[in-house]
Design a protein around this motif. Structure first.
Motif, PDB file in Angstrom:
ATOM      1  N   SER A  63     -31.256  65.161 -44.264  1.00 10.66           N
ATOM      2  CA  SER A  63     -31.417  66.611 -44.108  1.00 10.66           C
ATOM      3  C   SER A  63     -31.274  67.362 -45.424  1.00 10.66           C
ATOM      4  O   SER A  63     -31.791  68.465 -45.565  1.00 10.66           O
ATOM      5  CB  SER A  63     -30.414  67.145 -43.083  1.00 10.66           C
ATOM      6  N   THR A  64     -30.599  66.774 -46.395  1.00  9.10           N
ATOM      7  CA  THR A  64     -30.407  67.454 -47.679  1.00  9.10           C
ATOM      8  C   THR A  64     -31.201  66.822 -48.817  1.00  9.10           C
ATOM      9  O   THR A  64     -31.215  67.368 -49.923  1.00  9.10           O
ATOM     10  CB  THR A  64     -28.920  67.449 -48.078  1.00  9.10           C
ATOM     11  N   ARG A  65     -31.862  65.699 -48.568  1.00 11.08           N
ATOM     12  CA  ARG A  65     -32.537  64.993 -49.654  1.00 11.08           C
ATOM     13  C   ARG A  65     -34.031  64.800 -49.453  1.00 11.08           C
ATOM     14  O   ARG A  65     -34.719  64.393 -50.384  1.00 11.08           O
ATOM     15  CB  ARG A  65     -31.875  63.634 -49.863  1.00 11.08           C
ATOM     16  N   LEU A  66     -34.544  65.061 -48.268  1.00 10.46           N
ATOM     17  CA  LEU A  66     -35.975  64.893 -48.005  1.00 10.46           C
ATOM     18  C   LEU A  66     -36.626  66.242 -47.744  1.00 10.46           C
ATOM     19  O   LEU A  66     -36.046  67.096 -47.071  1.00 10.46           O
ATOM     20  CB  LEU A  66     -36.202  64.032 -46.758  1.00 10.46           C
ATOM     21  N   PHE A  67     -37.841  66.389 -48.261  1.00  5.14           N
ATOM     22  CA  PHE A  67     -38.571  67.629 -48.062  1.00  5.14           C
ATOM     23  C   PHE A  67     -40.056  67.323 -47.915  1.00  5.14           C
ATOM     24  O   PHE A  67     -40.518  66.247 -48.301  1.00  5.14           O
ATOM     25  CB  PHE A  67     -38.352  68.576 -49.247  1.00  5.14           C
ATOM     26  N   LYS A  68     -40.784  68.280 -47.384  1.00  4.31           N
ATOM     27  CA  LYS A  68     -42.228  68.152 -47.203  1.00  4.31           C
ATOM     28  C   LYS A  68     -42.870  67.672 -48.508  1.00  4.31           C
ATOM     29  O   LYS A  68     -42.542  68.146 -49.586  1.00  4.31           O
ATOM     30  CB  LYS A  68     -42.819  69.501 -46.798  1.00  4.31           C
ATOM     31  N   GLY A  69     -43.774  66.698 -48.387  1.00  4.39           N
ATOM     32  CA  GLY A  69     -44.502  66.194 -49.541  1.00  4.39           C
ATOM     33  C   GLY A  69     -43.929  64.915 -50.128  1.00  4.39           C
ATOM     34  O   GLY A  69     -44.619  64.220 -50.873  1.00  4.39           O
ATOM     35  N   TYR A  70     -42.685  64.591 -49.819  1.00  3.49           N
ATOM     36  CA  TYR A  70     -42.091  63.352 -50.330  1.00  3.49           C
ATOM     37  C   TYR A  70     -42.800  62.150 -49.720  1.00  3.49           C
ATOM     38  O   TYR A  70     -43.171  62.165 -48.548  1.00  3.49           O
ATOM     39  CB  TYR A  70     -40.612  63.265 -49.956  1.00  3.49           C
ATOM     40  N   THR A  71     -42.990  61.111 -50.513  1.00  2.00           N
ATOM     41  CA  THR A  71     -43.498  59.833 -50.021  1.00  2.00           C
ATOM     42  C   THR A  71     -42.295  58.935 -49.776  1.00  2.00           C
ATOM     43  O   THR A  71     -41.444  58.792 -50.648  1.00  2.00           O
ATOM     44  CB  THR A  71     -44.449  59.178 -51.041  1.00  2.00           C
ATOM     45  N   VAL A  72     -42.231  58.362 -48.576  1.00  2.00           N
ATOM     46  CA  VAL A  72     -41.077  57.554 -48.201  1.00  2.00           C
ATOM     47  C   VAL A  72     -41.507  56.227 -47.583  1.00  2.00           C
ATOM     48  O   VAL A  72     -42.609  56.112 -47.042  1.00  2.00           O
ATOM     49  CB  VAL A  72     -40.169  58.297 -47.194  1.00  2.00           C
ATOM     50  N   VAL A  73     -40.617  55.248 -47.690  1.00  2.00           N
ATOM     51  CA  VAL A  73     -40.755  53.989 -46.959  1.00  2.00           C
ATOM     52  C   VAL A  73     -39.720  54.037 -45.851  1.00  2.00           C
ATOM     53  O   VAL A  73     -38.531  54.239 -46.114  1.00  2.00           O
ATOM     54  CB  VAL A  73     -40.488  52.761 -47.849  1.00  2.00           C
ATOM     55  N   ILE A  74     -40.172  53.872 -44.631  1.00  2.00           N
ATOM     56  CA  ILE A  74     -39.275  53.898 -43.481  1.00  2.00           C
ATOM     57  C   ILE A  74     -39.248  52.519 -42.858  1.00  2.00           C
ATOM     58  O   ILE A  74     -40.294  51.915 -42.611  1.00  2.00           O
ATOM     59  CB  ILE A  74     -39.747  54.930 -42.440  1.00  2.00           C
ATOM     60  N   GLU A  75     -38.044  52.041 -42.613  1.00  2.00           N
ATOM     61  CA  GLU A  75     -37.848  50.792 -41.903  1.00  2.00           C
ATOM     62  C   GLU A  75     -37.084  51.125 -40.631  1.00  2.00           C
ATOM     63  O   GLU A  75     -36.071  51.835 -40.679  1.00  2.00           O
ATOM     64  CB  GLU A  75     -37.045  49.822 -42.759  1.00  2.00           C
ATOM     65  N   GLY A  76     -37.588  50.667 -39.500  1.00  2.00           N
ATOM     66  CA  GLY A  76     -36.929  51.003 -38.246  1.00  2.00           C
ATOM     67  C   GLY A  76     -37.539  50.290 -37.067  1.00  2.00           C
ATOM     68  O   GLY A  76     -38.046  49.165 -37.192  1.00  2.00           O
ATOM     69  N   ARG A  77     -37.504  50.964 -35.927  1.00  2.00           N
ATOM     70  CA  ARG A  77     -38.019  50.403 -34.684  1.00  2.00           C
ATOM     71  C   ARG A  77     -38.806  51.472 -33.932  1.00  2.00           C
ATOM     72  O   ARG A  77     -38.674  52.667 -34.220  1.00  2.00           O
ATOM     73  CB  ARG A  77     -36.876  49.896 -33.809  1.00  2.00           C
ATOM     74  N   LEU A  78     -39.624  51.038 -32.982  1.00  2.00           N
ATOM     75  CA  LEU A  78     -40.362  51.969 -32.133  1.00  2.00           C
ATOM     76  C   LEU A  78     -39.536  52.288 -30.894  1.00  2.00           C
ATOM     77  O   LEU A  78     -38.846  51.419 -30.359  1.00  2.00           O
ATOM     78  CB  LEU A  78     -41.705  51.376 -31.708  1.00  2.00           C
ATOM     79  N   SER A  79     -39.627  53.538 -30.452  1.00  2.00           N
ATOM     80  CA  SER A  79     -38.932  53.981 -29.245  1.00  2.00           C
ATOM     81  C   SER A  79     -39.892  54.843 -28.445  1.00  2.00           C
ATOM     82  O   SER A  79     -40.620  55.662 -29.013  1.00  2.00           O
ATOM     83  CB  SER A  79     -37.691  54.789 -29.641  1.00  2.00           C
ATOM     84  N   GLN A  80     -39.883  54.661 -27.125  1.00  2.00           N
ATOM     85  CA  GLN A  80     -40.781  55.427 -26.264  1.00  2.00           C
ATOM     86  C   GLN A  80     -39.982  56.417 -25.433  1.00  2.00           C
ATOM     87  O   GLN A  80     -39.022  56.046 -24.758  1.00  2.00           O
ATOM     88  CB  GLN A  80     -41.565  54.496 -25.346  1.00  2.00           C
ATOM     89  N   ASP A  81     -40.381  57.682 -25.484  1.00  2.00           N
ATOM     90  CA  ASP A  81     -39.798  58.733 -24.649  1.00  2.00           C
ATOM     91  C   ASP A  81     -40.731  58.944 -23.468  1.00  2.00           C
ATOM     92  O   ASP A  81     -41.955  58.988 -23.640  1.00  2.00           O
ATOM     93  CB  ASP A  81     -39.670  60.050 -25.423  1.00  2.00           C
ATOM     94  N   ARG A  82     -40.144  59.109 -22.286  1.00  2.00           N
ATOM     95  CA  ARG A  82     -40.934  59.386 -21.076  1.00  2.00           C
ATOM     96  C   ARG A  82     -40.321  60.581 -20.366  1.00  2.00           C
ATOM     97  O   ARG A  82     -39.099  60.702 -20.287  1.00  2.00           O
ATOM     98  CB  ARG A  82     -40.922  58.177 -20.149  1.00  2.00           C
ATOM     99  N   TRP A  83     -41.181  61.466 -19.830  1.00  2.00           N
ATOM    100  CA  TRP A  83     -40.712  62.623 -19.087  1.00  2.00           C
ATOM    101  C   TRP A  83     -41.812  63.112 -18.176  1.00  2.00           C
ATOM    102  O   TRP A  83     -42.965  62.687 -18.266  1.00  2.00           O
ATOM    103  CB  TRP A  83     -40.250  63.727 -20.035  1.00  2.00           C
ATOM    104  N   ILE A  84     -41.451  64.012 -17.286  1.00  2.00           N
ATOM    105  CA  ILE A  84     -42.410  64.640 -16.377  1.00  2.00           C
ATOM    106  C   ILE A  84     -42.551  66.091 -16.814  1.00  2.00           C
ATOM    107  O   ILE A  84     -41.550  66.807 -16.950  1.00  2.00           O
ATOM    108  CB  ILE A  84     -41.942  64.538 -14.912  1.00  2.00           C
TER     109      ILE A  84
END
Length: 135
Positions: A63-84
């Motif tokens: 929240s204090t170090r990333l801003f629009k336009g930065y190029t980043v490498v993200i390592e993580g997992r996929l998560s699916q949200d479901r709702w009505i």
């Protein structure tokens, strides 16, 4: 089973911050990934957008170090949200839950950098199920 994502992209907006009822901080942002490919003798490019979410100390740091336009490498997992939705239709969205984020390039910088925001070994970024957000 394996659920692993590694992607390089550009932030399309600054991270937004929310807090779960438990007090856990959550950072949400989107990245754009450009795919370049050749059709016959012509180069084409298509852009894909991905929503990303980070939890806890990683979210605080982002929240204090990333801003629009930065190029980043993200390592993580996929998560699916479901709702009505309001009309009673089932909705679904897949997002990336970040385990670690590395800043590769800041806007208007000539030379690439590699800066790790927070190593994934320092914290489990996945909240308990009672911290899940409803949509």
């Amino acid at each position: 089973m394996l659920n692993k994502v590694i992607i390089i992209g550009n932030l399309v907006r600054d991270p937004s911050i929310i807090y779960l009822p438990s007090g856990t901080q959550v950072a949400e942002f989107s990245i754009a990934y450009n795919r370049r490919f050749k059709v016959r003798d012509e180069w084409r490019e298509e852009t894909h957008f991905f929503d990303v979410r980070a939890y806890g100390r990683l979210a605080e740091s982002l929240s204090t170090r990333l801003f629009k336009g930065y190029t980043v490498v993200i390592e993580g997992r996929l998560s699916q949200d479901r709702w009505i939705d309001k009309e009673g239709k089932n909705q679904s969205r897949v997002r990336i839950v970040a385990e670690s984020v590395r800043i590769v390039r800041k806007p208007k910088m000539e030379e690439p950098i590699e800066e790790e925001v927070l190593p994934k070994e320092m914290e489990n970024p996945f909240p308990s199920e009672e911290d899940e957000l409803s949509f």
